[in-house]
Structures are given as structure tokens and as C-alpha cells.
Motif scaffolding. Sequence first.
Motif, PDB file in Angstrom:
ATOM      1  N   ILE A  42      -1.312   8.103  -8.471  1.00 40.53           N
ATOM      2  CA  ILE A  42      -1.859   8.204  -7.125  1.00 40.53           C
ATOM      3  C   ILE A  42      -3.332   7.810  -7.193  1.00 40.53           C
ATOM      4  O   ILE A  42      -4.089   8.340  -7.998  1.00 40.53           O
ATOM      5  CB  ILE A  42      -1.736   9.640  -6.560  1.00 40.53           C
ATOM      6  CG1 ILE A  42      -0.277  10.100  -6.570  1.00 40.53           C
ATOM      7  CG2 ILE A  42      -2.352   9.740  -5.173  1.00 40.53           C
ATOM      8  CD1 ILE A  42       0.629   9.319  -5.650  1.00 40.53           C
ATOM      9  N   TYR A  43      -3.724   6.833  -6.376  1.00 38.94           N
ATOM     10  CA  TYR A  43      -5.114   6.401  -6.297  1.00 38.94           C
ATOM     11  C   TYR A  43      -5.532   6.452  -4.835  1.00 38.94           C
ATOM     12  O   TYR A  43      -4.931   5.772  -3.993  1.00 38.94           O
ATOM     13  CB  TYR A  43      -5.277   4.987  -6.868  1.00 38.94           C
ATOM     14  CG  TYR A  43      -6.681   4.470  -6.781  1.00 38.94           C
ATOM     15  CD1 TYR A  43      -7.682   4.994  -7.594  1.00 38.94           C
ATOM     16  CD2 TYR A  43      -7.012   3.466  -5.885  1.00 38.94           C
ATOM     17  CE1 TYR A  43      -8.983   4.520  -7.518  1.00 38.94           C
ATOM     18  CE2 TYR A  43      -8.313   2.986  -5.804  1.00 38.94           C
ATOM     19  CZ  TYR A  43      -9.292   3.530  -6.625  1.00 38.94           C
ATOM     20  OH  TYR A  43     -10.579   3.067  -6.544  1.00 38.94           O
ATOM     21  N   ARG A  44      -6.547   7.250  -4.553  1.00 36.97           N
ATOM     22  CA  ARG A  44      -7.031   7.435  -3.183  1.00 36.97           C
ATOM     23  C   ARG A  44      -5.894   7.785  -2.225  1.00 36.97           C
ATOM     24  O   ARG A  44      -5.782   7.278  -1.118  1.00 36.97           O
ATOM     25  CB  ARG A  44      -7.797   6.223  -2.695  1.00 36.97           C
ATOM     26  CG  ARG A  44      -9.066   6.001  -3.506  1.00 36.97           C
ATOM     27  CD  ARG A  44      -9.915   4.934  -2.911  1.00 36.97           C
ATOM     28  NE  ARG A  44     -11.156   4.834  -3.676  1.00 36.97           N
ATOM     29  CZ  ARG A  44     -12.168   4.103  -3.322  1.00 36.97           C
ATOM     30  NH1 ARG A  44     -12.136   3.392  -2.220  1.00 36.97           N
ATOM     31  NH2 ARG A  44     -13.254   4.064  -4.067  1.00 36.97           N
ATOM     32  N   GLY A  45      -5.008   8.644  -2.705  1.00 39.69           N
ATOM     33  CA  GLY A  45      -3.937   9.156  -1.872  1.00 39.69           C
ATOM     34  C   GLY A  45      -2.727   8.258  -1.735  1.00 39.69           C
ATOM     35  O   GLY A  45      -1.792   8.605  -1.017  1.00 39.69           O
ATOM     36  N   ARG A  46      -2.709   7.126  -2.407  1.00 44.75           N
ATOM     37  CA  ARG A  46      -1.591   6.193  -2.300  1.00 44.75           C
ATOM     38  C   ARG A  46      -0.983   5.919  -3.674  1.00 44.75           C
ATOM     39  O   ARG A  46      -1.698   5.917  -4.671  1.00 44.75           O
ATOM     40  CB  ARG A  46      -2.049   4.880  -1.692  1.00 44.75           C
ATOM     41  CG  ARG A  46      -2.499   5.009  -0.267  1.00 44.75           C
ATOM     42  CD  ARG A  46      -2.785   3.675   0.308  1.00 44.75           C
ATOM     43  NE  ARG A  46      -3.054   3.811   1.737  1.00 44.75           N
ATOM     44  CZ  ARG A  46      -3.492   2.841   2.488  1.00 44.75           C
ATOM     45  NH1 ARG A  46      -3.715   1.658   1.966  1.00 44.75           N
ATOM     46  NH2 ARG A  46      -3.712   3.035   3.767  1.00 44.75           N
ATOM     47  N   PRO A  47       0.325   5.640  -3.714  1.00 47.03           N
ATOM     48  CA  PRO A  47       0.955   5.285  -4.988  1.00 47.03           C
ATOM     49  C   PRO A  47       0.305   4.035  -5.582  1.00 47.03           C
ATOM     50  O   PRO A  47      -0.066   3.108  -4.852  1.00 47.03           O
ATOM     51  CB  PRO A  47       2.410   5.000  -4.603  1.00 47.03           C
ATOM     52  CG  PRO A  47       2.606   5.710  -3.305  1.00 47.03           C
ATOM     53  CD  PRO A  47       1.273   5.681  -2.609  1.00 47.03           C
ATOM     54  N   ALA A  48       0.167   4.017  -6.888  1.00 49.43           N
ATOM     55  CA  ALA A  48      -0.456   2.878  -7.563  1.00 49.43           C
ATOM     56  C   ALA A  48       0.166   2.703  -8.944  1.00 49.43           C
ATOM     57  O   ALA A  48       0.726   3.636  -9.508  1.00 49.43           O
ATOM     58  CB  ALA A  48      -1.957   3.099  -7.698  1.00 49.43           C
ATOM     59  N   ALA A  49       0.076   1.509  -9.466  1.00 51.16           N
ATOM     60  CA  ALA A  49       0.505   1.209 -10.828  1.00 51.16           C
ATOM     61  C   ALA A  49      -0.645   0.485 -11.523  1.00 51.16           C
ATOM     62  O   ALA A  49      -1.401  -0.242 -10.889  1.00 51.16           O
ATOM     63  CB  ALA A  49       1.756   0.340 -10.834  1.00 51.16           C
ATOM     64  N   ALA A  50      -0.773   0.700 -12.798  1.00 44.39           N
ATOM     65  CA  ALA A  50      -1.843   0.056 -13.557  1.00 44.39           C
ATOM     66  C   ALA A  50      -1.259  -0.598 -14.808  1.00 44.39           C
ATOM     67  O   ALA A  50      -0.565   0.053 -15.591  1.00 44.39           O
ATOM     68  CB  ALA A  50      -2.908   1.067 -13.955  1.00 44.39           C
TER      69      ALA A  50
END
Length: 64
Positions: A42-50
Motif C-alpha cells: 500500500i502506497y499513499r492508501g492505494r495498492p502498489a507493486a515494486a
Amino acid sequence: MKLTVTQMGYVTRDLDQSLDYWLNVVGAGPFYVADFTLTEQIYRGRPAAAHVTVAMGYSGDVQI
């Protein structure tokens, strides 16, 4: 009490250039490279992948 450095970490913009330096100038290595993707973040409240590429090797007793 004697403290020793056993591990160092670096973030680099160009992994190939950095590995060339560590291998050919410093004489460290060999390095083992792994690519993977971190999911379910979660990045800034949204799902994220790195996408992450990690290289690990040794210079003497110190892990780079």
C-alpha cells in the motif's frame, strides 16, 4: 567493546555500472543478483507493486 562493520547497503541508479566498480576496482565479489516484485503493498492508501533487483556479494568479511 570493539564494533566491526559486517554489512553495507547501497541504492544505485545503474546496477551494472556499480557491479563493474565493485568487481573490477574494489575486487569484491562474486555478486549474486536476484529480481523480484513486491506485491500487496500500500502506497499513499492505494495498492502498489515494486520491482526490485538486489545484488549481494562480499569484500573480505563485509557483505556488500
